[in-house]
Design a protein around this motif. Structure first.
Motif, PDB file in Angstrom:
ATOM      1  N   VAL A  97       0.835  -1.208   0.000  1.00  0.00           N
ATOM      2  CA  VAL A  97       0.000   0.000   0.000  1.00  0.00           C
ATOM      3  C   VAL A  97       0.871   1.260   0.000  1.00  0.00           C
ATOM      4  O   VAL A  97       0.516   2.266  -0.619  1.00  0.00           O
ATOM      5  N   LEU A  98       2.000   1.215   0.675  1.00  0.00           N
ATOM      6  CA  LEU A  98       2.903   2.375   0.654  1.00  0.00           C
ATOM      7  C   LEU A  98       3.525   2.539  -0.729  1.00  0.00           C
ATOM      8  O   LEU A  98       3.614   3.661  -1.248  1.00  0.00           O
ATOM      9  N   ILE A  99       3.947   1.445  -1.323  1.00  0.00           N
ATOM     10  CA  ILE A  99       4.532   1.514  -2.669  1.00  0.00           C
ATOM     11  C   ILE A  99       3.533   2.110  -3.657  1.00  0.00           C
ATOM     12  O   ILE A  99       3.876   2.963  -4.486  1.00  0.00           O
ATOM     13  N   HIS A 100       2.283   1.660  -3.577  1.00  0.00           N
ATOM     14  CA  HIS A 100       1.265   2.190  -4.480  1.00  0.00           C
ATOM     15  C   HIS A 100       1.038   3.689  -4.253  1.00  0.00           C
ATOM     16  O   HIS A 100       0.659   4.410  -5.179  1.00  0.00           O
ATOM     17  N   HIS A 101       1.258   4.150  -3.033  1.00  0.00           N
ATOM     18  CA  HIS A 101       1.058   5.569  -2.760  1.00  0.00           C
ATOM     19  C   HIS A 101       2.205   6.435  -3.268  1.00  0.00           C
ATOM     20  O   HIS A 101       1.975   7.583  -3.646  1.00  0.00           O
ATOM     21  N   VAL A 102       3.421   5.909  -3.259  1.00  0.00           N
ATOM     22  CA  VAL A 102       4.551   6.757  -3.643  1.00  0.00           C
ATOM     23  C   VAL A 102       4.987   6.569  -5.092  1.00  0.00           C
ATOM     24  O   VAL A 102       5.665   7.446  -5.644  1.00  0.00           O
ATOM     25  N   LYS A 103       4.595   5.475  -5.737  1.00  0.00           N
ATOM     26  CA  LYS A 103       5.120   5.224  -7.082  1.00  0.00           C
ATOM     27  C   LYS A 103       4.642   6.270  -8.099  1.00  0.00           C
ATOM     28  O   LYS A 103       5.323   6.519  -9.101  1.00  0.00           O
ATOM     29  N   LYS A 145      12.590   3.361 -13.038  1.00  0.00           N
ATOM     30  CA  LYS A 145      11.994   4.229 -12.022  1.00  0.00           C
ATOM     31  C   LYS A 145      11.439   3.419 -10.855  1.00  0.00           C
ATOM     32  O   LYS A 145      11.420   3.899  -9.715  1.00  0.00           O
ATOM     33  N   TYR A 146      11.000   2.213 -11.151  1.00  0.00           N
ATOM     34  CA  TYR A 146      10.499   1.360 -10.065  1.00  0.00           C
ATOM     35  C   TYR A 146      11.645   0.965  -9.132  1.00  0.00           C
ATOM     36  O   TYR A 146      11.460   0.859  -7.918  1.00  0.00           O
ATOM     37  N   LYS A 147      12.812   0.770  -9.698  1.00  0.00           N
ATOM     38  CA  LYS A 147      13.983   0.512  -8.856  1.00  0.00           C
ATOM     39  C   LYS A 147      14.202   1.676  -7.903  1.00  0.00           C
ATOM     40  O   LYS A 147      14.500   1.481  -6.716  1.00  0.00           O
ATOM     41  N   GLU A 148      14.038   2.906  -8.399  1.00  0.00           N
ATOM     42  CA  GLU A 148      14.187   4.084  -7.541  1.00  0.00           C
ATOM     43  C   GLU A 148      13.122   4.123  -6.448  1.00  0.00           C
ATOM     44  O   GLU A 148      13.392   4.533  -5.314  1.00  0.00           O
ATOM     45  N   LYS A 180      15.289   2.894   1.973  1.00  0.00           N
ATOM     46  CA  LYS A 180      15.905   3.885   2.859  1.00  0.00           C
ATOM     47  C   LYS A 180      15.031   4.142   4.082  1.00  0.00           C
ATOM     48  O   LYS A 180      15.527   4.200   5.214  1.00  0.00           O
ATOM     49  N   LEU A 181      13.726   4.253   3.869  1.00  0.00           N
ATOM     50  CA  LEU A 181      12.804   4.452   4.992  1.00  0.00           C
ATOM     51  C   LEU A 181      12.878   3.272   5.957  1.00  0.00           C
ATOM     52  O   LEU A 181      12.917   3.449   7.178  1.00  0.00           O
ATOM     53  N   GLY A 225      -7.070  13.049  14.843  1.00  0.00           N
ATOM     54  CA  GLY A 225      -6.108  14.094  14.503  1.00  0.00           C
ATOM     55  C   GLY A 225      -5.280  13.825  13.267  1.00  0.00           C
ATOM     56  O   GLY A 225      -4.086  14.157  13.235  1.00  0.00           O
ATOM     57  N   TYR A 226      -5.876  13.237  12.237  1.00  0.00           N
ATOM     58  CA  TYR A 226      -5.124  12.918  11.023  1.00  0.00           C
ATOM     59  C   TYR A 226      -5.718  13.630   9.808  1.00  0.00           C
ATOM     60  O   TYR A 226      -6.930  13.856   9.731  1.00  0.00           O
ATOM     61  N   VAL A 227      -4.832  13.949   8.841  1.00  0.00           N
ATOM     62  CA  VAL A 227      -5.264  14.548   7.577  1.00  0.00           C
ATOM     63  C   VAL A 227      -4.666  13.738   6.426  1.00  0.00           C
ATOM     64  O   VAL A 227      -3.592  13.144   6.562  1.00  0.00           O
ATOM     65  N   GLY A 228      -5.364  13.732   5.307  1.00  0.00           N
ATOM     66  CA  GLY A 228      -4.860  13.025   4.132  1.00  0.00           C
ATOM     67  C   GLY A 228      -3.673  13.742   3.533  1.00  0.00           C
ATOM     68  O   GLY A 228      -3.633  14.977   3.478  1.00  0.00           O
ATOM     69  N   SER A 229      -2.694  12.980   3.076  1.00  0.00           N
ATOM     70  CA  SER A 229      -1.502  13.561   2.456  1.00  0.00           C
ATOM     71  C   SER A 229      -1.826  14.135   1.087  1.00  0.00           C
ATOM     72  O   SER A 229      -2.659  13.587   0.347  1.00  0.00           O
ATOM     73  N   PRO A 230      -1.177  15.224   0.711  1.00  0.00           N
ATOM     74  CA  PRO A 230      -1.297  15.700  -0.674  1.00  0.00           C
ATOM     75  C   PRO A 230      -0.634  14.714  -1.632  1.00  0.00           C
ATOM     76  O   PRO A 230       0.082  13.804  -1.207  1.00  0.00           O
ATOM     77  N   ALA A 231      -0.874  14.890  -2.927  1.00  0.00           N
ATOM     78  CA  ALA A 231      -0.111  14.135  -3.919  1.00  0.00           C
ATOM     79  C   ALA A 231       1.348  14.576  -3.818  1.00  0.00           C
ATOM     80  O   ALA A 231       1.646  15.763  -3.639  1.00  0.00           O
ATOM     81  N   LEU A 232       2.255  13.623  -3.900  1.00  0.00           N
ATOM     82  CA  LEU A 232       3.675  13.913  -3.696  1.00  0.00           C
ATOM     83  C   LEU A 232       4.396  14.048  -5.034  1.00  0.00           C
ATOM     84  O   LEU A 232       4.163  13.274  -5.967  1.00  0.00           O
ATOM     85  N   ALA A 233       5.280  15.014  -5.115  1.00  0.00           N
ATOM     86  CA  ALA A 233       6.147  15.172  -6.279  1.00  0.00           C
ATOM     87  C   ALA A 233       7.430  14.374  -6.050  1.00  0.00           C
ATOM     88  O   ALA A 233       7.937  14.294  -4.929  1.00  0.00           O
ATOM     89  N   GLY A 234       7.938  13.761  -7.109  1.00  0.00           N
ATOM     90  CA  GLY A 234       9.132  12.937  -6.996  1.00  0.00           C
ATOM     91  C   GLY A 234      10.380  13.640  -7.484  1.00  0.00           C
ATOM     92  O   GLY A 234      10.354  14.824  -7.857  1.00  0.00           O
ATOM     93  N   PRO A 235      11.492  12.922  -7.534  1.00  0.00           N
ATOM     94  CA  PRO A 235      12.783  13.533  -7.876  1.00  0.00           C
ATOM     95  C   PRO A 235      12.891  14.002  -9.317  1.00  0.00           C
ATOM     96  O   PRO A 235      13.763  14.821  -9.644  1.00  0.00           O
TER      97      PRO A 235
END
Length: 545
Positions: free
Chosen positions: A241-247, A279-282, A289-290, A333-343
């Motif tokens: 689920v984390l991978i799907h969120h950041v890919k 890019k998937y390797k990245e 790293k996390l 006390g939680y909020v949804g994360s924005p869409a993240l920009a990558g490198p």
């Protein structure tokens, strides 16, 4: 001659009428089962309630989430519906973690039930067991006995196309989300601890590096003030689920989650196998790293839902991927994360499900002596009135309807005196908790976590960056080749993240996938894709095929 011709025409008309009457009687005799006696009223009633004129019992094999009741036969929804319909369902439950094994065993041994309910039948299973006659073709039954499902197929031609197997028949009733209900299609946002962000003086992260900085700060700070280093920067059920969120921050997953390993390389217009893309390797290097720095829960690969939710109620997580911290953990006390920009400047929100979430959410087997009645039973739950019953329970018992038509759960569920979460308080009344059920989910009638203001707000934030073209699952069966490739990708992915496999072995990983048969797999996938984009959406076109 004229008289003779008239007699022939009259006889033909009479014969046609007799044939039609016999057809109707045959349907009722078949629906009535072996115990129907001559002179009794037909068992199957054509409309309204009850569905059958006397009690009938059926057995369903059903998938069960950890958050739903342990015995569905005692849940108020099904007791009420049995009284209403005269169809009494005996639910044989299997946890979602083992429903696949239970389902496969039942089909392989012939010990399958009258119907599969929320049992997550796959496209290959629908294709195989439909062709073999184990699963009942529903085309004509939907046409005659399922006005709500028929209307849905007419409204969403792509749904009919995706439900129709290569032999031209429909064998299942789906779990289908309103395509405009974005917070439902997202389902499990990446939630951030708003209070901890404020304590740290950090804005909501907008990039993958800012997310890393926030998680690092959570790790290094006693944010709950108990003097112990027990804060967990990120937690969830599994790593996927984390991978799907950041890919999406690397531009991957541009056709949504229904085909998790395949999307479209828009530069070439060809299918792309995501797990072999550089890019998937990245992406994996980032997640590694996390994990290596202790920013991901150490038990992420093995933690169960009960343990995860228990830790959540203690307020230990800095971020999570899940339906709702409020409904499942009593955390507000939680909020949804924005869409993240990558490198590389990509900013795609790819964690979006297809509206057709489960193609095999419900299917009838050839052991069922009452298929017409069973189709009427499931179709009612797709209606306005049936949806209220299914999602909300019983008026005055679990919910109320205001003068302006708003549906809302009663205070005993929203603010339970025993400290139960909303989902825990709902278990005596309904069984949709945990998902995978057959139904049409739309916002006015669905009051689960995805309809909460914070979930709607999370969807609003990412909407500009969300996947624009979402693929439904493709109808094809890669067989053991697909199983072997998926298993190898998942196992190797975990080893890369934990460090058990160095990234210097990336080329060996690619070579092994090719040795298994990745090229052949992608040829099969491309055939299924071509059929998907070219398939006619009308029933007439499907029959011609």
């Amino acid at each position: 001659m004229k008289r003779s011709g008239g007699i022939k025409v009259t006889a033909a008309i009479a014969a046609a009428g007799l044939l039609a009457v016999c057809s109707v009687l045959a349907i009722n005799r078949e629906s009535a089962g072996p115990d129907a006696a001559a002179g009794e009223p037909p068992l199957l009633l054509p409309e309204g309630m009850p569905i059958v004129s006397k009690p009938v019992e059926l057995t369903f094999l059903a998938g069960k989430a950890a958050t739903s009741a342990s015995d569905w036969n005692e849940v108020m929804l099904w007791k009420h519906y049995a009284e209403k319909t005269n169809l009494h369902i005996r639910f044989r439950l299997a946890p979602f973690e083992s429903i696949g094994e239970e389902r496969r065993l039942a089909l392989a041994t012939g010990s399958y039930p009258d119907a599969f309910y929320a049992a997550r039948l796959t496209q290959p299973e629908l294709m195989r067991y439909g062709k073999e006659g184990v699963l009942v073709a529903l085309d004509d039954l939907i046409e005659q006995y399922a006005p709500n499902m028929k209307s849905l197929l007419e409204r969403y031609p792509e749904l009919r196309r995706s439900l129709t197997m290569p032999d031209g028949h429909i064998y299942s009733i789906p779990s289908f989300y309103d395509p405009d209900f974005l917070s439902m299609l997202i389902g499990t946002p990446l939630w951030l601890n708003r209070n901890w962000l404020e304590q740290l003086g950090l804005p909501e992260p907008e990039t993958t590096e800012e997310l890393y900085a926030y998680l690092k700060a959570v790790k290094q700070t006693d944010l709950n003030g108990n003097g112990a280093a027990d804060e967990i920067p990120y937690g969830g059920l599994g790593i996927n689920v984390l991978i799907h969120h950041v890919k999406g921050a690397w531009g991957l997953g541009n056709r949504g989650l229904a085909n998790p390993f395949v999307d479209l390389d828009e530069a070439t217009g060809r299918l792309r196998f995501i797990p072999t893309d550089p890019k998937y390797k990245e992406v994996l290097e980032y997640v590694h790293k996390l994990y290596a720095e202790g920013l991901i829960e150490k038990d992420i690969f093995t933690i169960g839902s009960s343990e995860f939710y228990a830790k959540g109620t203690q307020g230990l997580y800095g971020s999570m991927v899940m339906p709702s911290p409020y409904t499942l953990m009593n955390q507000s006390g939680y909020v949804g994360s924005p869409a993240l920009a990558g490198p590389h400047g990509d900013k795609l929100y790819s964690h979006v499900k297809a509206p057709l979430v489960h193609v095999g959410a419900f299917a009838i087997t050839n052991k069922n002596q009452y298929p017409e009645a069973t189709v009427r039973w499931i179709d009612y739950l797709f209606s306005e009135e049936g949806s209220k019953l299914f999602y909300m329970g019983i008026p005055g018992e679990s919910y109320e309807e205001t003068a302006d038509g708003e549906l809302r759960y009663l205070p005993g569920i929203i603010d339970n005196k025993d400290g139960l979460t909303i989902e825990q308080a709902l278990t005596p009344y309904v069984t949709w908790l945990g998902g995978s059920y057959p139904g049409f989910v739309r916002q006015p009638l669905f009051k689960g976590s995805e309809s909460l203001p914070e979930s709607v707000e999370a969807a609003r934030k990412v909407k500009p960056y969300a996947v624009k073209e979402i693929w439904n699952p493709f109808n094809f069966s890669p067989g053991t080749l697909g199983t072997e490739i998926n298993s190898y990708v998942n196992n190797t992915q975990a080893k890369f993240i934990t460090g058990d496999l160095p990234f210097s072995d990336w080329d060996k990983y690619i070579s092994h996938l090719k040795m298994i048969g990745l090229d052949s797999y992608m040829l099969l996938y491309n055939e299924a894709y071509q059929a998907y984009v070219k398939a006619p959406a009308s029933p007439e076109g499907l029959q011609q095929r």
